[in-house]
Design a protein around this motif. Structure first.
Motif, PDB file in Angstrom:
ATOM      1  N   GLY A 146      38.780  11.802  23.362  1.00 17.58           N
ATOM      2  CA  GLY A 146      39.526  12.691  22.480  1.00 17.58           C
ATOM      3  C   GLY A 146      39.672  14.073  23.079  1.00 17.58           C
ATOM      4  O   GLY A 146      39.964  14.222  24.262  1.00 17.58           O
ATOM      5  N   ASP A 147      39.466  15.104  22.241  1.00 16.73           N
ATOM      6  CA  ASP A 147      39.526  16.486  22.704  1.00 16.73           C
ATOM      7  C   ASP A 147      38.154  16.947  23.178  1.00 16.73           C
ATOM      8  O   ASP A 147      37.118  16.412  22.759  1.00 16.73           O
ATOM      9  CB  ASP A 147      40.006  17.408  21.578  1.00 16.73           C
ATOM     10  CG  ASP A 147      41.467  17.170  21.209  1.00 16.73           C
ATOM     11  OD1 ASP A 147      42.201  16.610  22.042  1.00 16.73           O
ATOM     12  OD2 ASP A 147      41.858  17.548  20.090  1.00 16.73           O
ATOM     13  N   LEU A 148      38.152  17.974  24.015  1.00 20.55           N
ATOM     14  CA  LEU A 148      36.907  18.479  24.600  1.00 20.55           C
ATOM     15  C   LEU A 148      36.871  19.997  24.533  1.00 20.55           C
ATOM     16  O   LEU A 148      37.839  20.664  24.903  1.00 20.55           O
ATOM     17  CB  LEU A 148      36.797  18.025  26.059  1.00 20.55           C
ATOM     18  CG  LEU A 148      35.702  18.663  26.917  1.00 20.55           C
ATOM     19  CD1 LEU A 148      34.318  18.316  26.393  1.00 20.55           C
ATOM     20  CD2 LEU A 148      35.854  18.233  28.376  1.00 20.55           C
ATOM     21  N   VAL A 149      35.744  20.535  24.063  1.00 18.37           N
ATOM     22  CA  VAL A 149      35.489  21.975  24.088  1.00 18.37           C
ATOM     23  C   VAL A 149      34.316  22.221  25.029  1.00 18.37           C
ATOM     24  O   VAL A 149      33.278  21.563  24.923  1.00 18.37           O
ATOM     25  CB  VAL A 149      35.137  22.513  22.684  1.00 18.37           C
ATOM     26  CG1 VAL A 149      34.901  24.023  22.743  1.00 18.37           C
ATOM     27  CG2 VAL A 149      36.230  22.185  21.685  1.00 18.37           C
ATOM     28  N   ILE A 150      34.481  23.176  25.950  1.00 19.36           N
ATOM     29  CA  ILE A 150      33.397  23.529  26.871  1.00 19.36           C
ATOM     30  C   ILE A 150      33.017  24.979  26.617  1.00 19.36           C
ATOM     31  O   ILE A 150      33.810  25.892  26.836  1.00 19.36           O
ATOM     32  CB  ILE A 150      33.815  23.338  28.341  1.00 19.36           C
ATOM     33  CG1 ILE A 150      34.377  21.929  28.566  1.00 19.36           C
ATOM     34  CG2 ILE A 150      32.619  23.585  29.262  1.00 19.36           C
ATOM     35  CD1 ILE A 150      34.905  21.700  29.972  1.00 19.36           C
ATOM     36  N   GLY A 151      31.791  25.188  26.154  1.00 21.84           N
ATOM     37  CA  GLY A 151      31.319  26.523  25.807  1.00 21.84           C
ATOM     38  C   GLY A 151      31.103  27.413  27.015  1.00 21.84           C
ATOM     39  O   GLY A 151      30.978  26.946  28.152  1.00 21.84           O
ATOM     40  N   GLU A 152      31.022  28.694  26.769  1.00 26.50           N
ATOM     41  CA  GLU A 152      30.964  29.676  27.851  1.00 26.50           C
ATOM     42  C   GLU A 152      29.722  29.508  28.725  1.00 26.50           C
ATOM     43  O   GLU A 152      28.662  29.091  28.273  1.00 26.50           O
ATOM     44  CB  GLU A 152      31.018  31.092  27.284  1.00 26.50           C
ATOM     45  CG  GLU A 152      29.840  31.490  26.432  1.00 26.50           C
ATOM     46  CD  GLU A 152      29.989  32.900  25.878  1.00 26.50           C
ATOM     47  OE1 GLU A 152      28.951  33.562  25.714  1.00 26.50           O
ATOM     48  OE2 GLU A 152      31.121  33.334  25.615  1.00 26.50           O
ATOM     49  N   ASP A 153      29.910  29.826  29.998  1.00 24.91           N
ATOM     50  CA  ASP A 153      28.837  29.813  31.000  1.00 24.91           C
ATOM     51  C   ASP A 153      28.220  28.437  31.215  1.00 24.91           C
ATOM     52  O   ASP A 153      27.087  28.324  31.690  1.00 24.91           O
ATOM     53  CB  ASP A 153      27.736  30.822  30.638  1.00 24.91           C
ATOM     54  CG  ASP A 153      28.238  32.257  30.650  1.00 24.91           C
ATOM     55  OD1 ASP A 153      29.136  32.558  31.449  1.00 24.91           O
ATOM     56  OD2 ASP A 153      27.740  33.072  29.851  1.00 24.91           O
ATOM     57  N   THR A 154      28.949  27.401  30.883  1.00 29.95           N
ATOM     58  CA  THR A 154      28.475  26.038  31.135  1.00 29.95           C
ATOM     59  C   THR A 154      28.812  25.636  32.569  1.00 29.95           C
ATOM     60  O   THR A 154      29.868  25.991  33.093  1.00 29.95           O
ATOM     61  CB  THR A 154      29.106  25.056  30.130  1.00 29.95           C
ATOM     62  OG1 THR A 154      28.454  25.210  28.871  1.00 29.95           O
ATOM     63  CG2 THR A 154      28.962  23.609  30.575  1.00 29.95           C
ATOM     64  N   ILE A 155      27.903  24.889  33.184  1.00 27.00           N
ATOM     65  CA  ILE A 155      28.100  24.411  34.551  1.00 27.00           C
ATOM     66  C   ILE A 155      28.157  22.887  34.535  1.00 27.00           C
ATOM     67  O   ILE A 155      27.284  22.233  33.965  1.00 27.00           O
ATOM     68  CB  ILE A 155      26.962  24.880  35.474  1.00 27.00           C
ATOM     69  CG1 ILE A 155      26.913  26.409  35.526  1.00 27.00           C
ATOM     70  CG2 ILE A 155      27.141  24.313  36.880  1.00 27.00           C
ATOM     71  CD1 ILE A 155      25.733  26.949  36.299  1.00 27.00           C
ATOM     72  N   ILE A 156      29.179  22.335  35.170  1.00 26.08           N
ATOM     73  CA  ILE A 156      29.365  20.882  35.235  1.00 26.08           C
ATOM     74  C   ILE A 156      29.362  20.472  36.703  1.00 26.08           C
ATOM     75  O   ILE A 156      30.127  21.006  37.508  1.00 26.08           O
ATOM     76  CB  ILE A 156      30.677  20.472  34.547  1.00 26.08           C
ATOM     77  CG1 ILE A 156      30.626  20.884  33.064  1.00 26.08           C
ATOM     78  CG2 ILE A 156      30.915  18.969  34.678  1.00 26.08           C
ATOM     79  CD1 ILE A 156      31.967  20.886  32.382  1.00 26.08           C
ATOM     80  N   GLY A 157      28.498  19.526  37.045  1.00 23.70           N
ATOM     81  CA  GLY A 157      28.289  19.192  38.447  1.00 23.70           C
ATOM     82  C   GLY A 157      29.476  18.571  39.141  1.00 23.70           C
ATOM     83  O   GLY A 157      29.716  18.821  40.320  1.00 23.70           O
ATOM     84  N   ASN A 158      30.245  17.756  38.423  1.00 21.59           N
ATOM     85  CA  ASN A 158      31.338  17.056  39.082  1.00 21.59           C
ATOM     86  C   ASN A 158      32.656  17.362  38.377  1.00 21.59           C
ATOM     87  O   ASN A 158      33.021  18.518  38.259  1.00 21.59           O
ATOM     88  CB  ASN A 158      31.036  15.552  39.130  1.00 21.59           C
ATOM     89  CG  ASN A 158      31.739  14.865  40.283  1.00 21.59           C
ATOM     90  OD1 ASN A 158      32.934  15.007  40.451  1.00 21.59           O
ATOM     91  ND2 ASN A 158      30.990  14.115  41.084  1.00 21.59           N
TER      92      ASN A 158
END
Length: 229
Positions: A146-158
């Motif tokens: 579905g939809d995605l929210v990514i909060g501030e200062d989050t780090i995603i490895g890939n």
């Protein structure tokens, strides 16, 4: 405590390794990061600390606990089962409490919510919507139906892939060291200034830069007890 100038490459020393061995089971990942910074002046992302903890053999116990059906408190009411050696499959919606450490990959047959400063060793695959809280660390990829929210200062490895729209707050980083990166949306990407850097972004319906993603979030994603919107 707000720490600046985060490094993405670390020369691990015996002193750093010993500190991680001593404190990994005692402190949250965020607290361990702060202690490393205070003692050695190095601001190491939570994901790199998790990777090092894995190399030092400190994560196996948490996985073995799940194999023994010792579920963490936030999963007590959900049906959970292991799928492979290091992946859990969860039926229904799930909310991860603040400062929690998840030592495996997660498949969610529902919606996924995480609060602030959650560290997840693996990746996340969500059938529904996903709201990632601020200052999270996701070791691998995020795939959302579905939809995605990514909060501030989050780090995603890939990389990040969502069939719906993606809402990206400031300070988000996708792709650590040699892990790659990239963000793909089946609809629109809404992004705040200062997010993603040079990350490659593809959106079927285009990319829109907004002062605040909070102003454009759909009502169902305004989950105030998960992410302050």
């Amino acid at each position: 405590m707000r720490i600046q100038m985060m490094t993405r490459e670390v020369q691990w020393s015996s002193a750093l390794d010993n500190l991680i061995r001593q404190k990994f089971g005692e402190l949250t990942i965020e607290m361990l990061r702060e202690e490393i910074y205070l003692k050695y002046g190095i601001n190491i992302p939570e994901l790199l600390i998790l990777h090092r903890a894995e190399e030092l053999g400190l994560i196996e116990k948490a996985i073995k606990d799940l194999e023994r059906n010792k579920k963490p408190s936030y999963l007590k009411s959900q049906k959970v089962w292991l799928q492979g050696a290091e992946t859990i499959r969860i039926k229904g919606d799930v909310t991860i409490p603040a400062k929690e450490f998840i030592p495996y990959n997660i498949i969610v047959l529902g919606n996924f919510f995480s609060k602030e400063e959650v560290a997840i060793r693996g990746g996340i695959h969500v059938k529904g919507d996903a709201v990632i809280g601020p200052k999270n660390g996701i070791g691998k990829s995020i795939v959302v139906g579905g939809d995605l929210v990514i909060g501030e200062d989050t780090i995603i490895g890939n990389c990040v892939d969502a069939r719906g729209s993606i809402y990206v707050a400031k300070g988000v980083v996708i792709g650590m060291a040699k892990e790659g990166g990239g963000l793909v949306s089946g609809k629109t990407v809404y992004i705040e200034p200062g997010a993603l850097g040079k990350t490659k972004v593809y959106a079927v319906e285009g990319v829109k830069v907004v002062d605040s993603i909070r102003r454009v979030l759909p009502e169902r994603l305004r989950v105030t007890d998960v992410w302050k919107v």
